[in-house]
Structures are given as structure tokens and as C-alpha cells.
Write a protein that holds these residues in place. Structure first.
Motif, PDB file in Angstrom:
ATOM      1  N   UNK A 232       0.843  -1.191   0.000  1.00 36.87           N
ATOM      2  CA  UNK A 232       0.000   0.000   0.000  1.00 36.87           C
ATOM      3  C   UNK A 232       0.878   1.240   0.000  1.00 36.87           C
ATOM      4  N   UNK A 233       0.580   2.131  -0.938  1.00 40.95           N
ATOM      5  CA  UNK A 233       1.316   3.386  -0.984  1.00 40.95           C
ATOM      6  C   UNK A 233       2.807   3.227  -1.175  1.00 40.95           C
ATOM      7  N   UNK A 234       3.207   2.219  -1.903  1.00 39.59           N
ATOM      8  CA  UNK A 234       4.623   1.999  -2.149  1.00 39.59           C
ATOM      9  C   UNK A 234       5.335   1.246  -1.040  1.00 39.59           C
TER      10      UNK A 234
END
Length: 459
Positions: free
Chosen positions: A197-199
Motif C-alpha cells: 500500500x502506498x509503495x
């Protein structure tokens, strides 16, 4: 300036003096060593204690050894033995593994019949598996792992798999067998995770084992997508820490206790003594018993012996007895050697051996950080460092460990030897100063109020 302003200024100054006396926790310690970090972004660090810290410590359990940040705030820290597993990363060993056919149902493995071709040492060369039900496409993976070639206990399995197309969360059971026929549960339920998630990515592929077996099989707990396995490794315990032994040589005095002659020594610091040795000049062979105690009025406690300490010949070819191991580390100040055989007019040298301990701390607040030691009144709050670091290691991999940090060569004086005064004496002095300061502040307040209440004289 008005009388009210003068009164407020005087009261503020008095209260500021009181607040200054309630100093930062650092001021409760005798000395402080600046810490040099090996890297700035490690998050956790380990510092090997040196002789100066042990000489400066006051508490028998080293609870007066603390780490502070640049704001003078204590950070989470713990003192660990050099033999702790955190001192070194565990070892890993890649294991052979084999896919098992998928099976409909809940993932039970009791009806799998394995036909394995094995070498003379038990290693599996080929596996055929027959199952009692129809294979199902898309079922989670099932694997057989060959640990027969491992000669040390396996603490956990470390799994690697291909990057999944979707978030992965799969439950597994691990069973063990020594003959591929009778199986027992080594981990009834564990979860494999691969989330992003989110990198940021969270991958959990470590499976702890409760027991040992030559062969292991991993079976899914329920139907659903599973990982595409690429590698399996065994996590082994780290090797014994190779720590250099440090030795202290103590000069003693001959004394008689209860009509029995002995030799008494004083340990200058809170060293974790684990070994003892005795030296006499020339050739000698004497049987000794070793005791220790903390206070002058305390009873002597047995620590080692009786054992014979001998030496013969002064050159490299000479013979010398091995140091005697103590049952557990001891930090007592006073030590006593009692000879059980004649020793003559010589006074022996008592050699006490210890292994430097490690302080592990978290980088909380702003650097620079400093280690303080020596206080009769301050105590470090114990932090759950070990389980925290083990959790971090499980996430980051078995090779992760706290980064080194190093003590400065010279210590900075804080409270000096005043911090080592007995707590009762230190407290009454502190309370007396506190009372004087508070009394002064109250006097200033009363004076200000009286000035405010006095009638104004006509001009």
C-alpha cells in the motif's frame, strides 16, 4: 516599574530557581559518555560497555546505566548479556523442497501417501504423491521440505515466493515426520502475508517451529489463493558469541575470620564476573574456595570451589590451571579467597574475568545521544527491547541487527560523585535545598502582597 511587576518578577525568578533545581534526569548521574553512531538512520543501536562504565556504575543490576537524547530525555534501552541471541544474527541454510499435488477439501494432509526416493543419508531425491481425492485446480500450494541434512535444531522456516498479482493472506499448518509415514504438528496455524500500500510492502514468510523433524510438510488451512514458492531456508540459532574475556587483577589483604585465614579483595566496579583465577609467584598448587558479599556486615556467599589452582614453569612451555567458572555473573564488591592447603607467606593475586555487556537502545528524539552511568537515586525504566527487536528482525530478515554505536574515550562530568551518595543522604540534602527555595519564594510573595496592601502615602 510597578510593585505588581516587581512582585511578579521576583516570584518568577524564585520559581525558576526551583524549577532549575528539579533538573533533567541527566543531572542525577555522575558521568556521561557521548555516543558516536555508525549510521544515522538505523533506528536501533548497540553499545558495548567498557571498563569506565563499570567503574562508574552504582547499581548492582546496572539500572543506573541510561541513554539520553539531545533534549536530555531518556530513550528506551536495555542491558543485554553478550551471549544474547540479539548480539548476532541467526544463520540460514537453504533446504530442498518439493511441490505436493493440490487436493480438494480443507487442506488436510492425512490421506497423502508419499513415495520418496532417498539417498543413503536420508536426503530426498524424488517424490511421488498419491491422494485419495480428485486434484483441484487453483488450490493453494502444498510442499514437502527436506531437512534431513541439517545437523542443528531448526528454529523456523523462511519462505520466498513470486510477487503475487493480488494481496496475499494464506493460513498454513506445518507437520513433521522422521520416516515420511507418521506425522506430528510443529505449527498448528501460521499466516503468510504479502501486502502492499502506498509503495510500502509487508511480507511475512517466517514460520516458527515447535519441535524438530527430518521432513516437513506445509499444508493450507483453507481453500484460496496461495503463494508461488521459489525457495525455502532453515533458520538456525546464531553461533556462540565470540566475545573477548576481560580480566581484572586484584591485590588483596591477609585476614583471619573466625580463626580461619583468608585473603580479601575489593572489586572497584559493577563488573559481571563469571570466572576466577588465582596467581602465586613461582611454582604452586593450592586448593581454594571463593566467596563474595556486598556489604561489610553481610554473610559471605559461596561462589566457587574448592578447586586446585596450580602453575609450574614461567615460560611458554609451563603448565597452568584453567580459570574456574562461576554459576552465574556476580557483581559483588567484596571477595574472599580461603586456602584449604598451605600457601606460605605469599599473598595471591585474584583474577576475575568478565565479558562486556551490550546496551541496546532506540533512536528516540534528536541526536546526539549519550550514555550516562552512576546514580544512587535514578533507575532506568526497563523497556521490552528484546521482543521488539525480534519482531523487527522477523520483518526485515534474519540478517538484520542493531547498528553499532561507540562510547567516547572521555566522559563528561554531570553530578560527579554527589550522584553516588546514599539515597537517604542525597534526599535530605535535596529536600533541604527545595524547602529553602520554596520558602524564599513564599517570602517574596508575602513581601509583595504586603507592599500592595500598604496605604499609598500622599505626595
Amino acid at each position: 516599574m510597578s510593585k505588581v511587576s516587581l512582585y511578579a518578577l521576583a516570584l518568577s525568578a524564585a520559581l525558576a530557581t526551583v524549577a532549575a533545581h528539579a533538573a533533567a534526569p541527566e543531572q542525577d548521574y555522575a558521568r556521561q559518555w557521548p555516543l558516536q553512531l555508525s549510521r544515522e538512520d538505523a533506528g536501533a543501536y548497540r553499545v558495548v560497555l567498557d571498563q569506565a562504565v563499570y567503574l562508574g556504575a552504582h547499581d548492582r543490576a546496572l539500572r543506573d546505566v541510561e541513554v539520553f537524547n539531545a533534549q536530555g530525555q531518556p530513550v528506551a534501552a536495555a542491558v543485554l548479556s553478550p551471549a544474547q541471541p540479539l548480539a548476532q544474527a541467526p544463520r540460514t541454510l537453504e533446504l530442498p523442497w518439493f511441490p505436493l499435488p493440490a487436493q480438494e477439501g480443507s487442506g488436510g494432509g492425512s490421506d497423502i501417501h508419499l513415495i520418496a526416493e532417498r539417498d543413503a543419508d536420508g536426503s530426498i531425491r524424488r517424490v511421488e504423491a498419491g491422494i485419495g481425492t480428485r486434484a483441484s485446480a487453483g488450490s493453494p500450494g502444498r510442499w514437502l521440505v527436506d531437512a534431513s541434512g541439517v545437523r542443528e535444531p531448526v528454529r523456523a522456516l523462511l519462505l520466498e515466493w513470486e510477487d503475487p498479482a493480488q494481496p496475499l493472506q494464506a493460513g498454513y499448518r506445518v507437520e513433521g515426520s522422521d520416516d515420511l509415514r507418521s506425522w506430528r504438528t510443529l505449527n498448528g496455524s501460521t499466516t503468510l502475508l504479502d501486502l502492499e500500500r502506498g509503495g510500502e510492502r509487508l511480507r511475512q514468510g517466517r514460520i516458527a517451529l515447535d519441535g524438530q523433524a527430518r521432513y516437513l510438510r506445509l499444508l493450507p488451512l483453507r481453500a484460496g489463493p496461495g503463494p508461488v514458492l521459489t525457495a525455502v531456508s532453515a533458520e538456525l540459532a546464531p553461533p556462540p558469541a565470540q566475545v573477548q574475556w576481560e580480566w581484572l587483577e586484584l591485590q588483596g589483604e591477609r585476614r583471619s575470620v573466625g580463626g580461619r585465614e583468608g585473603f580479601e579483595f575489593r572489586l572497584p566496579g559493577r563488573f559481571p564476573v563469571e570466572r576466577a583465577d588465582v596467581h602465586l609467584p613461582g611454582n604452586s598448587a593450592v586448593q581454594w574456595t571463593l566467596h563474595s558479599r556486598e556489604e561489610d556486615d553481610a554473610s559471605w556467599t559461596w561462589r566457587a570451589g574448592p578447586w586446585v589452582a596450580y602453575q609450574m614453569g614461567g615460560d611458554a612451555a609451563g603448565a597452568r590451571s584453567e580459570p574456574r567458572a562461576l554459576a552465574a555473573p556476580v557483581r559483588d564488591r567484596q571477595w574472599r579467597l580461603v586456602p584449604n592447603t598451605p600457601v606460605g607467606d605469599y599473598v595471591p593475586v585474584l583474577r576475575l574475568g568478565y565479558r562486556p555487556e551490550v546496551v541496546v537502545f532506540l533512536a528516540q528524539g534528536e541526536p546526539p545521544y549519550a550514555l550516562a552511568a552512576g546514580s544512587a537515586r535514578a533507575q532506568r525504566a526497563e523497556a521490552p527491547i528484546r521482543p521488539l527487536l525480534e519482531a523487527v528482525r522477523a520483518q526485515r530478515g534474519p540478517d538484520w541487527e542493531p547498528a553499532p554505536a561507540y562510547l567516547a574515550d572521555e566522559a563528561r562530568e554531570l553530578a560527579g560523585d554527589r550522584a553516588l551518595e546514599p539515597a537517604v543522604e542525597h534526599d535530605w540534602k535535596s529536600w533541604l535545598l527545595w524547602a529553602l527555595l520554596v520558602g524564599g519564594a513564599a517570602l517574596v510573595a508575602l513581601l509583595g502582597m504586603s507592599l500592595l496592601r500598604s496605604p499609598r502615602q500622599p505626595s
